[in-house]
Motif scaffolding. Sequence first.
Motif, mmCIF file in Angstrom:
data_model
loop_
_atom_site.group_PDB
_atom_site.id
_atom_site.type_symbol
_atom_site.label_atom_id
_atom_site.label_comp_id
_atom_site.label_asym_id
_atom_site.label_seq_id
_atom_site.Cartn_x
_atom_site.Cartn_y
_atom_site.Cartn_z
ATOM 1 N N ALA A 126 0.836 -1.199 0.000
ATOM 2 C CA ALA A 126 0.000 0.000 0.000
ATOM 3 C C ALA A 126 0.876 1.256 0.000
ATOM 4 O O ALA A 126 1.875 1.334 0.724
ATOM 5 C CB ALA A 126 -0.921 -0.006 1.213
ATOM 6 N N ASP A 153 1.690 4.886 1.085
ATOM 7 C CA ASP A 153 1.334 5.635 2.292
ATOM 8 C C ASP A 153 2.289 6.795 2.532
ATOM 9 O O ASP A 153 3.149 7.089 1.694
ATOM 10 C CB ASP A 153 1.211 4.712 3.511
ATOM 11 N N GLU A 154 2.145 7.441 3.687
ATOM 12 C CA GLU A 154 2.866 8.671 3.994
ATOM 13 C C GLU A 154 4.391 8.533 3.930
ATOM 14 O O GLU A 154 5.090 9.501 3.652
ATOM 15 C CB GLU A 154 2.461 9.198 5.381
ATOM 16 N N ILE A 194 -1.348 11.133 -1.938
ATOM 17 C CA ILE A 194 -1.482 10.004 -1.012
ATOM 18 C C ILE A 194 -2.717 10.174 -0.139
ATOM 19 O O ILE A 194 -3.478 9.230 0.074
ATOM 20 C CB ILE A 194 -0.195 9.833 -0.181
ATOM 21 N N GLU A 195 -2.958 11.389 0.333
ATOM 22 C CA GLU A 195 -4.146 11.656 1.146
ATOM 23 C C GLU A 195 -5.426 11.476 0.326
ATOM 24 O O GLU A 195 -6.408 10.918 0.819
ATOM 25 C CB GLU A 195 -4.089 13.072 1.742
ATOM 26 N N PHE A 243 -5.848 9.435 -2.218
ATOM 27 C CA PHE A 243 -6.043 7.991 -2.354
ATOM 28 C C PHE A 243 -6.623 7.394 -1.073
ATOM 29 O O PHE A 243 -7.518 6.564 -1.120
ATOM 30 C CB PHE A 243 -4.726 7.282 -2.687
ATOM 31 N N ARG A 244 -6.107 7.825 0.073
ATOM 32 C CA ARG A 244 -6.600 7.306 1.351
ATOM 33 C C ARG A 244 -8.085 7.602 1.514
ATOM 34 O O ARG A 244 -8.874 6.726 1.877
ATOM 35 C CB ARG A 244 -5.799 7.906 2.504
ATOM 36 N N ARG A 245 -8.481 8.831 1.214
ATOM 37 C CA ARG A 245 -9.893 9.217 1.343
ATOM 38 C C ARG A 245 -10.777 8.479 0.342
ATOM 39 O O ARG A 245 -11.833 7.967 0.696
ATOM 40 C CB ARG A 245 -10.050 10.727 1.132
ATOM 41 N N GLU A 246 -10.350 8.414 -0.918
ATOM 42 C CA GLU A 246 -11.177 7.807 -1.958
ATOM 43 C C GLU A 246 -11.329 6.301 -1.767
ATOM 44 O O GLU A 246 -12.336 5.731 -2.159
ATOM 45 C CB GLU A 246 -10.617 8.123 -3.341
ATOM 46 N N ARG A 247 -10.330 5.647 -1.157
ATOM 47 C CA ARG A 247 -10.430 4.196 -0.951
ATOM 48 C C ARG A 247 -11.477 3.812 0.076
ATOM 49 O O ARG A 247 -11.846 2.657 0.185
ATOM 50 C CB ARG A 247 -9.069 3.621 -0.523
ATOM 51 N N LYS A 248 -11.990 4.757 0.812
ATOM 52 C CA LYS A 248 -13.050 4.449 1.770
ATOM 53 C C LYS A 248 -14.331 4.022 1.052
ATOM 54 O O LYS A 248 -15.129 3.286 1.607
ATOM 55 C CB LYS A 248 -13.328 5.649 2.669
ATOM 56 N N TYR A 271 -6.470 0.025 -6.406
ATOM 57 C CA TYR A 271 -5.299 -0.503 -5.719
ATOM 58 C C TYR A 271 -4.055 0.293 -6.111
ATOM 59 O O TYR A 271 -3.395 -0.018 -7.099
ATOM 60 C CB TYR A 271 -5.117 -1.996 -6.053
#
Length: 139
Positions: free
Chosen positions: A20, A22-23, A57-58, A60-65, A70
């Motif tokens: 994944a 990530d930050e 990255i942020e 992607f994190r929000r949209e993957r909810k 992938y």
Amino acid sequence: MTTTVPPIPELTGARIRLRALDERDVDALFDLHSDERAMRYWSHLPWTDRQQAADRIELFRRERKSTEFYPWAATLDGDDTLIGTCSLFSILRAHARCEIGYALRPAYWGRGYAGEMLHLAIDHAFGQLGLLRIEADID
């Protein structure tokens, strides 16, 4: 109806690991997307600010909810530093299809890493995800 988005799995090949994004990847992702050679045919100009990587990255994190896609960081076996990215996106389960994309930092070109990244993602799409078609826009 609420849809549960599956977690991003870690995929391991002979030399490449997809994990994944990530930050911890902000600096290397900025390095990749700010490189004129790597971004030559992309749909956006090379990035000019490190914050663009952090924002992506942020996002992607929000949209993957709520959206299944992938975004993987590609790393070398034994080193967790991002050397590229590989993604499955625009997944349409009703049509059993998705799109695939990748980017590789120029320092790692010419060694077969992109092929290994794609092989891992394609195997996952056709295997675990049960998709039947993958599309790519190649430049």
